[in-house]
Design a protein around this motif. Structure first.
Motif, PDB file in Angstrom:
ATOM      1  N   VAL A 106       0.845  -1.186   0.000  1.00 17.82           N
ATOM      2  CA  VAL A 106       0.000   0.000   0.000  1.00 17.82           C
ATOM      3  C   VAL A 106       0.885   1.243   0.000  1.00 17.82           C
ATOM      4  O   VAL A 106       1.944   1.262   0.626  1.00 17.82           O
ATOM      5  N   ARG A 107       0.423   2.258  -0.718  1.00 13.05           N
ATOM      6  CA  ARG A 107       1.012   3.605  -0.635  1.00 13.05           C
ATOM      7  C   ARG A 107      -0.067   4.493  -0.014  1.00 13.05           C
ATOM      8  O   ARG A 107      -1.163   4.617  -0.553  1.00 13.05           O
ATOM      9  N   TRP A 108       0.251   5.085   1.144  1.00 11.30           N
ATOM     10  CA  TRP A 108      -0.708   5.920   1.870  1.00 11.30           C
ATOM     11  C   TRP A 108      -0.116   7.322   1.963  1.00 11.30           C
ATOM     12  O   TRP A 108       0.979   7.494   2.473  1.00 11.30           O
ATOM     13  N   GLN A 109      -0.851   8.325   1.472  1.00  3.31           N
ATOM     14  CA  GLN A 109      -0.341   9.694   1.469  1.00  3.31           C
ATOM     15  C   GLN A 109      -1.253  10.622   2.278  1.00  3.31           C
ATOM     16  O   GLN A 109      -2.482  10.553   2.166  1.00  3.31           O
ATOM     17  N   LEU A 110      -0.612  11.472   3.092  1.00  8.05           N
ATOM     18  CA  LEU A 110      -1.291  12.485   3.889  1.00  8.05           C
ATOM     19  C   LEU A 110      -0.534  13.799   3.741  1.00  8.05           C
ATOM     20  O   LEU A 110       0.698  13.788   3.740  1.00  8.05           O
ATOM     21  N   ASN A 111      -1.257  14.907   3.637  1.00  5.80           N
ATOM     22  CA  ASN A 111      -0.584  16.211   3.574  1.00  5.80           C
ATOM     23  C   ASN A 111      -1.006  17.059   4.768  1.00  5.80           C
ATOM     24  O   ASN A 111      -2.023  16.804   5.408  1.00  5.80           O
ATOM     25  N   TYR A 112      -0.185  18.071   5.050  1.00  6.04           N
ATOM     26  CA  TYR A 112      -0.416  18.935   6.197  1.00  6.04           C
ATOM     27  C   TYR A 112      -0.015  20.366   5.849  1.00  6.04           C
ATOM     28  O   TYR A 112       0.886  20.577   5.052  1.00  6.04           O
ATOM     29  N   ASP A 128       3.479  13.373   3.680  1.00  7.99           N
ATOM     30  CA  ASP A 128       3.993  12.095   4.167  1.00  7.99           C
ATOM     31  C   ASP A 128       3.491  10.993   3.253  1.00  7.99           C
ATOM     32  O   ASP A 128       2.285  10.895   2.992  1.00  7.99           O
ATOM     33  N   THR A 129       4.406  10.185   2.768  1.00 12.09           N
ATOM     34  CA  THR A 129       4.079   9.025   1.943  1.00 12.09           C
ATOM     35  C   THR A 129       4.605   7.798   2.662  1.00 12.09           C
ATOM     36  O   THR A 129       5.797   7.714   2.959  1.00 12.09           O
ATOM     37  N   PHE A 130       3.715   6.859   2.955  1.00  6.02           N
ATOM     38  CA  PHE A 130       4.091   5.596   3.583  1.00  6.02           C
ATOM     39  C   PHE A 130       3.909   4.486   2.561  1.00  6.02           C
ATOM     40  O   PHE A 130       2.810   4.289   2.040  1.00  6.02           O
TER      41      PHE A 130
END
Length: 157
Positions: A106-112, A128-130
């Protein structure tokens, strides 16, 4: 079972919100070759406006990464944590955890977006990319398309 985690943090200010600087930021990779790290660690890549979005690699204990990982027997439950809680955008409804079987990732992306406490300094931004793989992987696994993509990026104007 093997778990491979790669955490990529890209950071910038308003100076990279448009023009050539934004083009450099937007062309930053979301996956890198997997480096060998101990099993309880994650590969960390940081890219910043300050140094032209050049990647800098390190490793960190997996418990210090913003992920909840739980082995459920034949599946790995993955949920990215929203950290820190004072960043924007608000996330009142989050996607559910992803459950991977061996061979999936999985590629999980969150921005802030953040502002200084007094509002004196400019806003700053993170992406952030996990990348999380379950089971044995090739070093180039995160250079391909993920089995599951979770895009939690919201408006940060």
């Amino acid at each position: 079972m093997e778990i491979t985690v790669q955490w990529i943090r890209t950071s910038w200010t308003k100076h990279s919100r448009g023009g050539d600087a934004a083009a450099r930021r937007n062309s930053a990779p979301t996956g890198f070759l997997v480096s060998p790290v101990p099993s309880s660690f994650t590969q960390v890549i940081q890219m910043s406006e300050r140094d032209g979005f050049e990647p800098h690699e390190s490793e960190r204990d997996l418990r210090q990464v913003g992920l909840s990982l739980r082995d459920e027997g034949d599946r790995l439950r993955v949920l990215a944590r929203v950290e820190p809680l004072f960043g924007l955008p608000p996330r009142p409804r989050r996607p559910p955890a992803v459950r991977l079987v061996s061979g999936q990732w999985v590629r999980w992306q969150l921005n802030y977006r953040f502002s200084s406490a007094a509002g004196i300094r400019d806003w700053s931004y993170w992406l952030d990319t996990f990348n999380v793989a379950y089971g044995p992987v090739d070093p180039n696994v995160f250079l391909s398309e993920p089995t599951v993509l979770v895009d939690e990026c919201g408006p940060v104007r």
